[in-house]
Design an enzyme around this catalytic site. Structure first.
Site, short mmCIF file in Angstrom:
data_model
loop_
_atom_site.label_atom_id
_atom_site.label_comp_id
_atom_site.label_asym_id
_atom_site.label_seq_id
_atom_site.Cartn_x
_atom_site.Cartn_y
_atom_site.Cartn_z
N HIS A 161 0.79 -1.17 0.08
CA HIS A 161 0.11 0.03 0.05
C HIS A 161 0.87 1.26 -0.15
CE1 HIS A 161 -3.28 -2.73 0.98
NE2 HIS A 161 -2.39 -3.15 1.98
N SER A 282 14.59 22.04 -15.44
CA SER A 282 13.42 22.74 -15.78
C SER A 282 13.65 23.99 -16.23
CB SER A 282 12.51 22.97 -14.42
OG SER A 282 11.77 24.02 -14.39
N LYS A 288 15.61 22.07 -10.06
CA LYS A 288 15.11 20.72 -10.56
C LYS A 288 15.80 20.00 -11.38
CE LYS A 288 10.99 20.07 -10.76
NZ LYS A 288 9.59 20.53 -10.63
N GLU A 295 9.36 9.05 -16.39
CA GLU A 295 8.01 9.36 -16.66
C GLU A 295 7.58 8.92 -18.06
OE1 GLU A 295 7.43 13.29 -14.31
OE2 GLU A 295 9.03 13.51 -15.46
#
Ligand code: ARG
Length: 443
Positions: A161, A282, A288, A295
């Site tokens: 979980h 970024s 970043k 992704e």
């Protein structure tokens, strides 16, 4: 056939040429040109068989072989002009053959139809793709193996979980991906095995009256044997849906690892840092470092699943035998194959170059009362309690740790005994994550 207004391959009974839109919707050359090698190999095997069986003269057979060899070179060197008016790769090649060797080219299509021709070409292509996929999966497995060897004692939390559950090692975690990929690999091998029967010789749908030798062409093309039902041979594409499923499943597995790479590389987890090579920045936030490749591996699943559904939808309720619908079978397969190869390569690159922060992993493993199950197991082993009762007692111990904001191994014996006075000092032996792991000895 001399009527230039109609299609030169099948226009005998037509007076007018197709409308531009008809040509456009009918043409598949932009996609199926990728089958050129397989088409030439199939034609060469077929022509050789026609000669052996005395169906065409050896002199014509030789011209056909040489002409096809020349076309192969032309296409490889980008010296071949593909024509939309000629619909597909089969007619583009045959038409060029006629330019090169003249009328003998017309004999190549004896005892053959584009229906068995395309099924053969496509199977040969998917077979090669299966082999390439198998070795690409193996190369990712090798990288995983390397990490597994290096991280046999790197302790991290195992999750259920997405909550800390029990301590595991990074080796155990990554090894589970090795096994998932291994099933993807064997699925690919089984897919290859199932598809490797030759459709060639089925002709349009019912075979041919010419005395062909299907075994000869099957052998020449590396098939295990000819398919035995000609109608099945020209109309079945389950080899393609199976391949798409194998790819989609592999993509699903990679998407799970990608998701973990994404989570693990957040400052909140801090388990890993991706190398600069495998990160992006970024344009507005200078701090970043984004896991874009992971992704995208996660997102490509959309295409892979979509392609499987696309072809299954094309095939649904399609009557026997060949229908032009079947021409819509290739784009999905080509795209899914290219996509999965890229995803496997990216996954390999990311994990091969990531930095593992063992301290962060250990710290996380020690939090979240990850050894609570060990307390329960100790109560069962040492005090002979039923597991359900032990579970209950352990719950009360966890509650005390929660109240004191400490780890389980930071509790005192009297904390423990306040819950059950039969507990002894010996319980502290199982409370460290290292000892919890050492207790796991079953294979
Ligand atoms: N381009 C076609 C395909 O990919 C080849 C077979 C055409 N056969 C036919 N009967 N029109 O399916």
């Amino acid at each position: 056939m001399s009527d230039k207004k109609s299609n030169q391959m099948w226009g005998g009974r037509f007076d007018a040429k197709p409308s531009d839109i008809m040509t456009q919707i009918n043409a598949s050359i932009d996609i199926d040109k990728r089958l050129y090698k397989q088409d030439i190999a199939g034609s060469k095997a077929h022509a050789a068989m026609l000669v052996t069986q005395d169906i065409i003269p050896a002199t014509d057979g030789e011209k056909i072989q040489n002409g096809l060899d020349q076309i192969l070179v032309e296409i490889k060197n980008n010296g071949f002009e593909f024509s939309t008016a000629l619909e597909d790769i089969h007619m583009n090649i045959e038409s060029r053959l006629k330019d090169i060797i003249g009328d003998a080219a017309g004999k190549l299509h004896t005892a053959r139809s584009r229906n068995d021709q395309v099924a053969t070409d496509f199977k040969l292509w998917v077979r090669e793709a299966c082999d390439a996929l198998t070795s690409k999966i193996e190369s990712v497995q090798e990288t995983i193996e390397k990490l597994v060897t290096a991280h046999k004692t790197t302790i991290m939390p195992g999750f259920t979980h997405l909550q800390v559950a029990q301590p595991v090692t990074l080796a155990m975690h990554l090894d589970s991906y090795w096994h998932m990929l291994n099933r993807d690999k064997t699925r690919t091998e089984h897919c290859r095995w199932r598809l490797n029967k030759s459709p060639l010789g089925a002709a349009a749908l019912s075979g041919t009256g010419f005395p062909i030798d299907k075994k000869q062409t099957a052998d020449a093309l590396g098939f295990d044997r000819p398919m035995t039902n000609t109608m099945d041979a020209v109309s079945s594409r389950d080899f393609a849906t199976e391949f798409l499923f194998v790819i989609a499943q592999c993509g699903l597995n990679l998407s799970r690892l990608a998701e973990e790479i994404i989570l693990w590389s957040t400052p909140q987890f801090g388990f890993i840092t991706l190398s600069d090579e495998w990160s992006t920045g970024s344009s507005i936030m200078p701090q970043k470092k984004n896991p874009d490749a992971a992704e995208l591996v996660r997102a490509k699943t959309g295409r892979l699943n979509g392609n499987l559904i696309q072809l299954m939808t094309v095939l649904k309720a399609l009557p026997l035998t060949y229908n032009k619908d079947l021409q819509e079978d290739k784009a999905a397969v080509f795209e899914s194959f290219d996509t999965i190869m890229l995803c496997l390569e990216a996954t390999k690159g990311m994990i091969d170059t990531m930095t593992v922060h063992k301290d962060k992993m250990l710290e996380a493993a020690q939090s979240g009362y990850s050894t609570a199950t060990e307390i329960a197991d100790w109560l069962v082993r040492e005090l002979g309690l039923p597991f359900r009762e032990a579970h209950h007692i352990t719950g009360a111990i966890v509650k005390i740790a929660e109240e004191k904001s400490c780890r389980l191994d930071e509790l005192t014996l009297s904390d423990m005994q306040s819950v059950d006075k039969r507990i002894t000092d010996n319980i502290f032996n199982v409370l460290s994550v290292e000892n919890a792991l050492k207790l796991r000895k079953a294979i």
